[in-house]
Design a protein around this motif. Structure first.
Motif, PDB file in Angstrom:
ATOM      1  N   SER A  77      79.447  52.597 -37.083  1.00  0.00           N
ATOM      2  CA  SER A  77      78.404  53.741 -37.586  1.00  0.00           C
ATOM      3  C   SER A  77      78.218  53.533 -39.007  1.00  0.00           C
ATOM      4  O   SER A  77      78.946  52.729 -39.935  1.00  0.00           O
ATOM      5  CB  SER A  77      79.302  55.213 -37.427  1.00  0.00           C
ATOM      6  OG  SER A  77      80.491  55.100 -38.185  1.00  0.00           O
ATOM      7  N   LEU A 131      77.857  58.481 -44.200  1.00  0.00           N
ATOM      8  CA  LEU A 131      76.713  59.424 -44.981  1.00  0.00           C
ATOM      9  C   LEU A 131      77.097  58.836 -46.690  1.00  0.00           C
ATOM     10  O   LEU A 131      75.979  58.855 -47.261  1.00  0.00           O
ATOM     11  CB  LEU A 131      77.233  60.939 -44.599  1.00  0.00           C
ATOM     12  CG  LEU A 131      76.622  61.745 -45.758  1.00  0.00           C
ATOM     13  CD1 LEU A 131      75.011  61.607 -45.537  1.00  0.00           C
ATOM     14  CD2 LEU A 131      76.859  63.049 -45.374  1.00  0.00           C
ATOM     15  N   GLY A 168      70.957  61.308 -30.413  1.00  0.00           N
ATOM     16  CA  GLY A 168      70.967  62.106 -31.456  1.00  0.00           C
ATOM     17  C   GLY A 168      71.845  61.168 -32.663  1.00  0.00           C
ATOM     18  O   GLY A 168      71.415  61.206 -33.813  1.00  0.00           O
ATOM     19  N   THR A 169      72.847  60.652 -32.038  1.00  0.00           N
ATOM     20  CA  THR A 169      73.793  59.813 -33.072  1.00  0.00           C
ATOM     21  C   THR A 169      73.030  58.601 -33.618  1.00  0.00           C
ATOM     22  O   THR A 169      73.077  58.476 -34.463  1.00  0.00           O
ATOM     23  CB  THR A 169      75.166  59.640 -32.426  1.00  0.00           C
ATOM     24  OG1 THR A 169      74.754  58.798 -31.178  1.00  0.00           O
ATOM     25  CG2 THR A 169      76.008  60.835 -32.090  1.00  0.00           C
ATOM     26  N   GLN A 194      69.789  58.418 -33.997  1.00  0.00           N
ATOM     27  CA  GLN A 194      68.926  58.664 -35.084  1.00  0.00           C
ATOM     28  C   GLN A 194      69.283  59.008 -36.123  1.00  0.00           C
ATOM     29  O   GLN A 194      68.802  58.708 -37.498  1.00  0.00           O
ATOM     30  CB  GLN A 194      68.019  60.032 -34.535  1.00  0.00           C
ATOM     31  CG  GLN A 194      67.041  59.861 -33.330  1.00  0.00           C
ATOM     32  CD  GLN A 194      66.663  61.455 -32.733  1.00  0.00           C
ATOM     33  OE1 GLN A 194      66.857  62.515 -33.349  1.00  0.00           O
ATOM     34  NE2 GLN A 194      65.753  61.117 -32.092  1.00  0.00           N
ATOM     35  N   THR A 195      70.586  59.729 -36.310  1.00  0.00           N
ATOM     36  CA  THR A 195      71.177  59.990 -37.474  1.00  0.00           C
ATOM     37  C   THR A 195      71.683  58.870 -38.307  1.00  0.00           C
ATOM     38  O   THR A 195      71.522  58.680 -39.576  1.00  0.00           O
ATOM     39  CB  THR A 195      72.460  60.953 -37.376  1.00  0.00           C
ATOM     40  OG1 THR A 195      72.026  61.920 -36.684  1.00  0.00           O
ATOM     41  CG2 THR A 195      73.125  61.345 -38.617  1.00  0.00           C
ATOM     42  N   GLN A 196      72.195  57.818 -37.323  1.00  0.00           N
ATOM     43  CA  GLN A 196      72.652  56.522 -37.973  1.00  0.00           C
ATOM     44  C   GLN A 196      71.547  55.639 -38.734  1.00  0.00           C
ATOM     45  O   GLN A 196      71.559  54.968 -39.625  1.00  0.00           O
ATOM     46  CB  GLN A 196      73.620  55.884 -37.009  1.00  0.00           C
ATOM     47  CG  GLN A 196      74.622  56.408 -36.376  1.00  0.00           C
ATOM     48  CD  GLN A 196      75.879  56.630 -37.775  1.00  0.00           C
ATOM     49  OE1 GLN A 196      75.989  55.430 -38.267  1.00  0.00           O
ATOM     50  NE2 GLN A 196      76.174  57.770 -37.845  1.00  0.00           N
ATOM     51  N   VAL A 229      68.716  56.953 -40.038  1.00  0.00           N
ATOM     52  CA  VAL A 229      68.425  57.491 -41.114  1.00  0.00           C
ATOM     53  C   VAL A 229      69.302  57.232 -41.941  1.00  0.00           C
ATOM     54  O   VAL A 229      68.771  56.741 -43.390  1.00  0.00           O
ATOM     55  CB  VAL A 229      68.145  58.959 -40.896  1.00  0.00           C
ATOM     56  CG1 VAL A 229      68.187  59.715 -42.347  1.00  0.00           C
ATOM     57  CG2 VAL A 229      67.294  59.578 -40.124  1.00  0.00           C
ATOM     58  N   TYR A 230      70.571  57.248 -42.068  1.00  0.00           N
ATOM     59  CA  TYR A 230      71.416  56.648 -42.912  1.00  0.00           C
ATOM     60  C   TYR A 230      71.377  55.410 -43.215  1.00  0.00           C
ATOM     61  O   TYR A 230      71.494  54.905 -44.573  1.00  0.00           O
ATOM     62  CB  TYR A 230      72.841  57.022 -42.469  1.00  0.00           C
ATOM     63  CG  TYR A 230      73.473  58.358 -42.028  1.00  0.00           C
ATOM     64  CD1 TYR A 230      72.827  59.632 -42.709  1.00  0.00           C
ATOM     65  CD2 TYR A 230      74.634  58.790 -41.450  1.00  0.00           C
ATOM     66  CE1 TYR A 230      73.063  60.826 -42.483  1.00  0.00           C
ATOM     67  CE2 TYR A 230      75.059  60.071 -41.498  1.00  0.00           C
ATOM     68  CZ  TYR A 230      74.366  61.086 -42.022  1.00  0.00           C
ATOM     69  OH  TYR A 230      74.823  62.490 -41.570  1.00  0.00           O
TER      70      TYR A 230
END
Length: 160
Positions: free
Chosen positions: A35, A38, A116-117, A119-121, A123-124
């Motif tokens: 991962s 953030l 969803g994870t 997408q978040t990863q 973006v980070y």
């Protein structure tokens, strides 16, 4: 002191990206993917802000010194050299780190962003790459601010 080259920084970014992409594919085939924290883009952005503040401070002090402002605090050459070394090391490390996050982000895009994870990863990872290149730009500007003018009378000037 050697001047940074954009081509070398881009090469470090590209090689790190390819290696990170391959490692992420291998890691995903064995189990779950790593991962992107953030904190990665936040820390890189803070480093860019510190380098930018250092460059602005040195530039302001050099300008005051050149225009002979009364009571202007000069720039210690050793401090300027240390600032350039700090900027160069930050630039090379951030090119490496942002290349790694870029390669991982490309892997996430290839895997699909329906989760969803993912997408978040992604973006980070994108923000980490952007912040990493902000560090590189700030370091290049810091190096330019601290650069000494060429001495035309010195025959050794070309050998530096």
């Amino acid at each position: 002191m050697r001047q940074m080259r954009i081509g070398v920084l881009a090469g470090v970014f590209a090689v790190a990206g390819v290696l990170a992409w391959a490692a992420a594919r291998l890691w995903t085939s064995v189990g779950t993917a790593p991962s992107v924290p953030l904190a990665a883009p936040i820390v890189l952005a803070l480093i860019a802000a510190i380098l930018l503040a250092t460059a602005l401070s040195i530039r302001t002090r050099l300008k005051a010194q050149r225009t002979r402002v009364q009571g202007a605090k000069g720039v210690d050459p050793l401090m300027a050299a240390r600032a350039v070394i700090l900027g160069q090391s930050c630039a090379y490390v951030s090119a490496l780190v942002s290349g790694m996050y870029g390669g991982f982000g490309i892997h996430l895009l290839q895997e699909g962003l329906e989760y969803g994870t993912h997408q978040t990863q992604a973006v980070y990872a994108l923000f980490a790459v952007l912040a990493g290149w902000a560090v590189v730009v700030a370091a290049l500007w810091l190096e330019r601010v601290c650069k000494l003018p060429e001495d035309k009378g010195d025959p050794r000037a070309g050998a530096r």
